[in-house]
Motif scaffolding. Structure first.
Motif, PDB file in Angstrom:
ATOM      1  N   GLU A  69       0.849  -1.187   0.000  1.00  0.00           N
ATOM      2  CA  GLU A  69       0.000   0.000   0.000  1.00  0.00           C
ATOM      3  C   GLU A  69       0.888   1.241   0.000  1.00  0.00           C
ATOM      4  O   GLU A  69       1.879   1.300   0.737  1.00  0.00           O
ATOM      5  CB  GLU A  69      -0.902   0.000   1.228  1.00  0.00           C
ATOM      6  N   PRO A  70       0.576   2.229  -0.832  1.00  0.00           N
ATOM      7  CA  PRO A  70       1.456   3.408  -0.959  1.00  0.00           C
ATOM      8  C   PRO A  70       1.794   4.063   0.372  1.00  0.00           C
ATOM      9  O   PRO A  70       2.929   4.500   0.596  1.00  0.00           O
ATOM     10  CB  PRO A  70       0.643   4.350  -1.860  1.00  0.00           C
ATOM     11  N   GLU A  71       0.800   4.138   1.282  1.00  0.00           N
ATOM     12  CA  GLU A  71       1.054   4.826   2.550  1.00  0.00           C
ATOM     13  C   GLU A  71       1.957   4.011   3.480  1.00  0.00           C
ATOM     14  O   GLU A  71       2.489   4.561   4.455  1.00  0.00           O
ATOM     15  CB  GLU A  71      -0.266   5.152   3.260  1.00  0.00           C
ATOM     16  N   ARG A  72       2.124   2.714   3.200  1.00  0.00           N
ATOM     17  CA  ARG A  72       2.980   1.883   4.045  1.00  0.00           C
ATOM     18  C   ARG A  72       4.224   1.396   3.305  1.00  0.00           C
ATOM     19  O   ARG A  72       4.965   0.567   3.811  1.00  0.00           O
ATOM     20  CB  ARG A  72       2.194   0.670   4.567  1.00  0.00           C
ATOM     21  N   ARG A  73       4.459   1.935   2.124  1.00  0.00           N
ATOM     22  CA  ARG A  73       5.613   1.519   1.332  1.00  0.00           C
ATOM     23  C   ARG A  73       6.830   2.369   1.712  1.00  0.00           C
ATOM     24  O   ARG A  73       6.820   3.582   1.539  1.00  0.00           O
ATOM     25  CB  ARG A  73       5.314   1.674  -0.148  1.00  0.00           C
ATOM     26  N   SER A  89      10.497   4.108   1.472  1.00  0.00           N
ATOM     27  CA  SER A  89      11.408   4.527   0.408  1.00  0.00           C
ATOM     28  C   SER A  89      12.648   3.639   0.454  1.00  0.00           C
ATOM     29  O   SER A  89      12.850   2.876   1.402  1.00  0.00           O
ATOM     30  CB  SER A  89      11.811   5.987   0.605  1.00  0.00           C
ATOM     31  N   LEU A  95       5.685   1.986  10.173  1.00  0.00           N
ATOM     32  CA  LEU A  95       5.101   2.033   8.832  1.00  0.00           C
ATOM     33  C   LEU A  95       3.579   1.872   8.851  1.00  0.00           C
ATOM     34  O   LEU A  95       2.923   2.081   7.823  1.00  0.00           O
ATOM     35  CB  LEU A  95       5.704   0.936   7.955  1.00  0.00           C
ATOM     36  N   GLY A  96       3.025   1.482   9.997  1.00  0.00           N
ATOM     37  CA  GLY A  96       1.578   1.344  10.092  1.00  0.00           C
ATOM     38  C   GLY A  96       1.081  -0.090  10.098  1.00  0.00           C
ATOM     39  O   GLY A  96      -0.130  -0.328   9.988  1.00  0.00           O
ATOM     40  N   TYR A  97       1.976  -1.066  10.240  1.00  0.00           N
ATOM     41  CA  TYR A  97       1.557  -2.463  10.290  1.00  0.00           C
ATOM     42  C   TYR A  97       1.095  -2.812  11.702  1.00  0.00           C
ATOM     43  O   TYR A  97       1.676  -2.354  12.689  1.00  0.00           O
ATOM     44  CB  TYR A  97       2.700  -3.381   9.879  1.00  0.00           C
TER      45      TYR A  97
END
Length: 479
Positions: A14-18, A20, A64-66
């Protein structure tokens, strides 16, 4: 071998948890620092720096939001992938103990000392281990059975144990790579959509070069290591063995049962379990061990009193309970690998690698390097084959490379290099099975270095890339 696992790709995140690329490197660098400082500087067992790495990577996942459930699923997937290795480790520890008590390993040592001399011992060991591993399709089984006996033979001939272990492992992995019965050989072919025998044929030249150089290297080492055997050493060892065990031909029954089932095509785990039962049966029927005592050996190992200290030390084993140290390292390493995979760290770095490729040679070399890096980070050779094997398939098609180029690259670099890494499942298994630390035998594990180096050398010279593929590449960039 079938693994119901699909690696995470950049598109799955998911873009918000990817993360860089720079952010993805943070846990990787942390793992390198923790393991480097903990193991190399402080001299700690790998369990503790692995725990630090797990905690850091888990916290990174939360950042990261997991959720915990997400991270747990990643850990569970990784442990499931490594389950066969864990069960084999349990079984091998028990098998070695039962085979010592049965007289199988003592008999191999006794007759090996009759037939071999220090000068030819090392190259013969490499060749013999390769033949056995090719025949049964398992490097681990080869090292865990015959390898233990060869360490004893080498000690009797005055060969340093790290050299013997390096020779056994070199031959075992070389034979395993070319065997159609090997799980990693089948896995590499399967995940890259390559027919099995196309994959084996593509590996043949590189494996033959690396194996030939390995045998030559051990022939040279044999000339240097093979000095005069101390007077009476061989006789002392053989007398101690013959005075403690019945060394009749019947003690080879466990060996015949195990290798017979493997040659017939039975999977490694049930084959090894059958070897355990054969070992216990031989202990009871041939050596006269009591029923309960034979199974106590299965659990707790052997501590023979042969009258020769060297033989006592060589034949001391820990049984099933002795596998705890090894199992806990492998579980911790698999946990770390699962977290790195689940949080997208490996997917992001693999995607960055694919973006940086500019030539087919660079792609093959990059594939090999990525397989080695994944071994270091995940401690699991299956992951080193699966991740690049599945994520780089389309890129190989774009460069006009056949799928067997990909399968060759991941296996040549991924399969043999794990045994060079102290916290890797392969490295831990080899070290604890042979009682020689990974960093002690690593300088003599020649095939582990030569296999990827030959891959890179063939790629650099163009020898590893078919002419038609190079022509396709030139045409592609000419457009």
């Amino acid at each position: 071998m079938s693994l119901d696992f699909t690696p995470t790709t950049i598109e799955d995140l998911e873009p918000e948890r990817r993360p860089s690329v720079a952010l993805a490197l943070v846990p990787v660098l942390a793992v390198v620092v923790f393991l480097g400082v903990g193991s190399a500087v402080l001299g700690m067992a790998p369990h503790v720096p692995l725990l630090w790495s797990i905690a850091f990577t888990g916290a990174f996942g939360y950042y990261l939001g997991y959720s915990w459930e997400d991270l747990y699923d990643g850990i569970a997937d990784s442990l499931l992938m490594g389950l066969q290795a864990l069960l084999i480790i349990f079984t091998i520890y028990a098998l070695i103990a039962t085979w010592v008590d049965a007289g199988t390993i003592p008999a191999l040592m006794y007759y090996g000392l009759e037939l071999l001399n220090p000068t030819v011992f090392l190259p013969v060991t490499v060749i013999f281990a390769a033949v056995v591993a090719f025949s049964i399709g398992s490097s681990w089984t080869t090292v865990g059975t015959l390898g233990v006996a060869f360490v004893g033979i080498g000690a009797g001939l005055g060969i340093p144990a790290p050299m013997t272990v390096g020779a056994v492992i070199s031959g075992a992995y070389a034979g395993d790579k070319q065997s159609p019965l090997s799980d990693t050989t089948n896995l590499a072919a399967g995940v890259t959509n390559t027919p099995l025998y196309d994959h084996i044929r593509r590996m043949r030249t590189g494996t033959a070069i690396a194996f030939g150089l390995t045998v030559a290297g051990f022939a040279v080492l044999g000339l240097r290591a093979g000095g005069e055997i101390p007077v009476g050493r061989v006789a002392e060892i053989q007398t101690a063995l013959a005075g403690t065990y019945d060394l009749s031909v019947l003690v080879f029954v466990p060996l015949i049962v195990t290798f017979g089932l493997a040659l017939y095509g039975y999977p490694a785990l049930p084959t090894l379990v059958a070897g355990v039962f054969a070992g216990v049966g031989t202990s009871i029927l041939i050596q006269g061990t009591g029923f309960v005592t034979a199974w106590e050996v299965f659990m707790s190992g052997t501590e023979p009193e042969t009258g020769a200290t060297l033989v006592n030390n060589l034949l001391k084993t820990d049984g099933l309970t002795g596998s705890a140290w090894t199992i806990t390292v492998v579980v911790a390493a698999l946990t770390l690998g699962g977290l790195l995979e689940k949080t997208g760290v490996l997917a992001v770095l693999a995607h960055r690698l694919s973006q940086g490729v500019r030539s087919s040679g660079g792609l093959i070399a990059g594939t090999g390097i990525s397989a080695i890096a994944i071994n270091v980070l995940t401690a699991q050779q299956y992951m080193s084959i699966l991740l690049p094997g599945m994520t780089l398939r389309n890129l190989y098609e774009e460069f006009g490379l056949d799928s067997d180029e990909l399968s060759r690259a991941v296996e040549a670099a991924g399969t043999p290099t794990g045994a060079l890494i102290p916290w890797h499942a392969g490295g831990v298994f080899m070290a604890t099975t042979t009682n020689v630390a990974t960093l002690e035998y690593a300088p003599f594990y020649l095939f582990g270095f030569l296999s990827p180096l030959v891959l890179f050398g063939m790629t650099l010279t163009g020898f590893g890339i078919p002419t038609t593929d190079r022509a396709t590449e030139r045409a592609q960039y000419a457009d």
